[in-house]
Structures are given as structure tokens and as C-alpha cells.
Design a protein around this motif. Structure first.
Motif, PDB file in Angstrom:
ATOM      1  N   LYS A 154     -22.336   7.219 -45.637  1.00  0.00           N
ATOM      2  CA  LYS A 154     -22.191   7.912 -44.361  1.00  0.00           C
ATOM      3  C   LYS A 154     -21.573   9.295 -44.548  1.00  0.00           C
ATOM      4  O   LYS A 154     -22.009  10.276 -43.926  1.00  0.00           O
ATOM      5  N   LYS A 158     -23.513  12.770 -43.735  1.00  0.00           N
ATOM      6  CA  LYS A 158     -22.963  13.762 -42.817  1.00  0.00           C
ATOM      7  C   LYS A 158     -22.944  15.141 -43.475  1.00  0.00           C
ATOM      8  O   LYS A 158     -23.294  16.151 -42.850  1.00  0.00           O
ATOM      9  N   ARG A 162     -25.038  18.251 -42.236  1.00  0.00           N
ATOM     10  CA  ARG A 162     -24.222  19.410 -41.863  1.00  0.00           C
ATOM     11  C   ARG A 162     -24.699  20.667 -42.590  1.00  0.00           C
ATOM     12  O   ARG A 162     -24.645  21.767 -42.035  1.00  0.00           O
ATOM     13  N   LYS A 252     -23.225  15.474 -31.683  1.00  0.00           N
ATOM     14  CA  LYS A 252     -21.857  15.177 -32.100  1.00  0.00           C
ATOM     15  C   LYS A 252     -21.855  14.494 -33.463  1.00  0.00           C
ATOM     16  O   LYS A 252     -22.806  13.825 -33.835  1.00  0.00           O
ATOM     17  N   GLY A 253     -20.754  14.656 -34.181  1.00  0.00           N
ATOM     18  CA  GLY A 253     -20.585  13.955 -35.444  1.00  0.00           C
ATOM     19  C   GLY A 253     -21.017  14.728 -36.665  1.00  0.00           C
ATOM     20  O   GLY A 253     -20.857  14.248 -37.784  1.00  0.00           O
ATOM     21  N   LEU A 254     -21.547  15.938 -36.487  1.00  0.00           N
ATOM     22  CA  LEU A 254     -21.978  16.739 -37.635  1.00  0.00           C
ATOM     23  C   LEU A 254     -20.940  17.784 -38.025  1.00  0.00           C
ATOM     24  O   LEU A 254     -21.153  18.522 -38.977  1.00  0.00           O
TER      25      LEU A 254
END
Length: 317
Positions: A154, A158, A162, A252-254
Motif C-alpha cells: 500500500k 501510494k 503520487r 484523497k489519500g494521494l
């Protein structure tokens, strides 16, 4: 076999599954050799029961490292085959106690003979190996229990995604840029607060509000879409205000906010600024954490044209 040699650790899970299948087949053949009508999957549960008379299902599951549900199902299967019997706990009726039946005890005697021969056989196999396979597997298990493969992957995923994010300058002549700048910021403002006149002025006219005054607007682009915004508005000759920091709710989350923040700071340094200033609200905890991570410090005394602003921060470059 060449596939596993070529892929190495990448295919370790598949390789261990293959070894498991080989071991399962071998175990079934060995039970037949000893005349044992016994399921391979029962082995650890059966031994745990044989070693600890009247053990509970919960303790067996903990002892062999399997789920309570899985152990309970195997106990039921062995009970149906006549190897074990169960009864409710003496002090806790929710617990299930398990013990061997006379048939199970006869199976245990035969199992002990098998285990004695198997111990000698596995010692022979171990001596033919260049490494201690069991110790290596146990070490591998402890490593992935401390931090599992999904968690490790994970983090890398990411980072990979990214790296696909591009930080670009808003082009006032690009309708898609202007539309995204408005959409993303209206979204978060309307979610938590109310849109104020100064918001509308800046979002409807980013060229005159920011760019024509010597400021700038940065956009984050991911997979062909604008997913984040930020802007700098001149305050004094060597300071600017950071505003309209927003990220698309679907992105979201990057770490896009952090990428935009880092890019804004670099732009400030490029422009020769000494100070960046911003105003926000104490309800926006993710934003506050991001600004603190970027190095911004709280300013105690300030006045703001925005009714929602109850926190001010600054960063000296």
C-alpha cells in the motif's frame, strides 16, 4: 520450477502454496501407509487435543494459530468421525471442552508411531538442505506479522500514484482550469462553511485576484484531471498569503495537499519571499496537520476578512 527461480521472492506466496499442495498430498499418502483414516487438515487440532486433555476450542485455536471458527468446524468433523467428544465448560457454559474418545486414543497411539518415523525422516531431509528451512520460514512469518505485505505494498502503491501527480500553473485562458479551481474550492467551503463575497471574487476571477497582482495559482493534475488547487496572493513586497488550498474529494489519500504545499513553498522561495501567511479554521484538522507538517507556526493576533477564519499561521522562508 524455472518460473519460481526466475520470479524469486515475488512469487513466494505461490511457491509456498505449491509446496503446501505437495505436502498435503504426501501427508495423505503417509496416513494411508499407516492405515489411518484421517484428514490431513485435522493434524494440528488433533495433536493439541491429545496433548492437552479437556482443552477449550479457544485455547486450541490460540495454541495452533488458527481461527476459532476454523478449529470449531474441525472439532465437529472429528466428533462426527468418532475421534473426539465435547462438553460445555464447567465454569463457563459458553466454552466448549474437547477430549479424545477411545477411538481417538487408539488413533493417537498410531499417530505416535507415525510421528516417531516422521521425525527421523524430516531430520534426514533437513540434513540434505543447505539451510534450516523451518527456522527461515518462522523468521519470514514473524517479519510479515510485524508488517504485512498489503501494508508494505500500500505504501509503495501510494508513492507510485503520487509520482503521477503533476503540479502546474493555472492558465487563465483554459476554461477547464478555471472550472476546476471553482469546483474544488466551492465544494469544501460549502461543505463546512458558507461562501463569502471574497470567495466568489477570487474563484470567479483568479487572473485578476491573484495572477495579475503578481501572485499565482497552482493546480494538481492526476490522470488528466485537475484534483487540487492552491494560490498565493501578494500581501507585502516580501510576503504572500496562501489560500484556496483544496483537494478533490475523489482524490484523497494521494498526499496531493502536501505536494501542493511543498510546491507553493518552492514558488515562494523562487520569488524571493521571506514569509508565507495563511488563515484557516480549527475545524479543519487535516489541513492544520498538513500546515504544521510543512513548517507553519500559529500566529496569535490577527484580523481576517473571512468570518470563518479563527486560526492564522505563518512560515518564514
Amino acid at each position: 520450477m524455472d518460473f519460481y527461480r526466475t520470479m524469486g521472492y515475488v512469487a513466494l506466496g505461490s511457491y509456498m502454496r505449491r509446496l503446501g499442495e505437495i505436502s498435503q498430498q504426501a501427508s495423505a499418502q503417509i496416513y494411508q501407509m499407516y492405515g489411518m483414516d484421517f484428514e490431513v487438515k485435522w493434524f494440528p487440532v488433533f495433536l493439541a487435543i491429545a496433548e492437552n486433555e479437556f482443552e477449550t476450542v479457544s485455547k486450541i485455536a490460540e495454541y495452533i494459530g488458527q481461527s476459532h471458527v476454523g478449529v470449531s468446524l474441525m472439532v465437529k468433523e472429528m466428533s462426527k468421525s468418532g475421534f473426539v467428544e465435547t462438553q460445555k465448560g464447567i465454569t463457563d457454559k459458553r466454552e466448549t471442552l474437547v477430549k479424545l474418545t477411545p477411538k481417538g486414543q487408539q488413533m493417537q497411539l498410531r499417530m505416535n508411531e507415525l510421528l516417531e518415523d516422521l521425525q527421523d525422516t524430516m531430520t534426514e531431509v533437513k540434513n540434505e538442505c543447505e539451510t534450516d528451512v523451518l527456522r527461515a520460514l518462522m523468521e519470514y512469518e514473524q517479519v510479515i506479522l510485524r508488517k504485512g505485505l498489503p501494508e508494505r505494498i500500500k505504501a509503495r502503491l501510494k508513492t507510485r500514484e503520487r509520482n503521477k501527480v503533476k503540479i502546474i500553473h493555472l492558465d487563465p485562458t483554459n476554461d477547464a482550469h478555471r472550472a476546476a479551481f471553482k469546483r474544488i474550492n466551492y465544494e469544501w467551503i460549502e461543505k463546512y462553511f458558507k461562501v463569502e463575497p471574497l470567495d466568489m471574487e477570487s474563484l470567479e476571477n483568479p487572473d485578476t485576484f491573484y495572477i495579475n497582482k503578481g501572485g499565482l495559482v497552482l493546480l494538481a493534475e492526476y490522470q488528466g484531471n485537475i484534483v487540487g488547487t492552491s494560490a498565493l496572493k501578494p500581501m507585502t513586497a516580501d510576503s504572500m498569503e496562501l489560500s484556496k488550498m483544496g483537494v478533490d474529494s475523489n482524490a484523497k489519500g494521494l498526499g496531493i495537499g502536501e505536494l501542493l504545499g511543498q510546491a507553493i513553498i518552492e514558488e515562494g522561495k523562487r520569488l524571493g519571499l521571506k514569509r508565507l501567511y495563511l488563515e484557516t479554521n480549527s475545524r479543519l484538522l487535516p489541513a492544520l496537520n498538513l500546515y504544521q507538517k510543512l513548517g507553519f507556526k500559529t500566529v496569535k493576533d490577527f484580523s481576517s476578512p473571512y468570518s470563518r477564519a479563527d486560526v492564522a499561521m505563518e512560515l518564514w522562508l
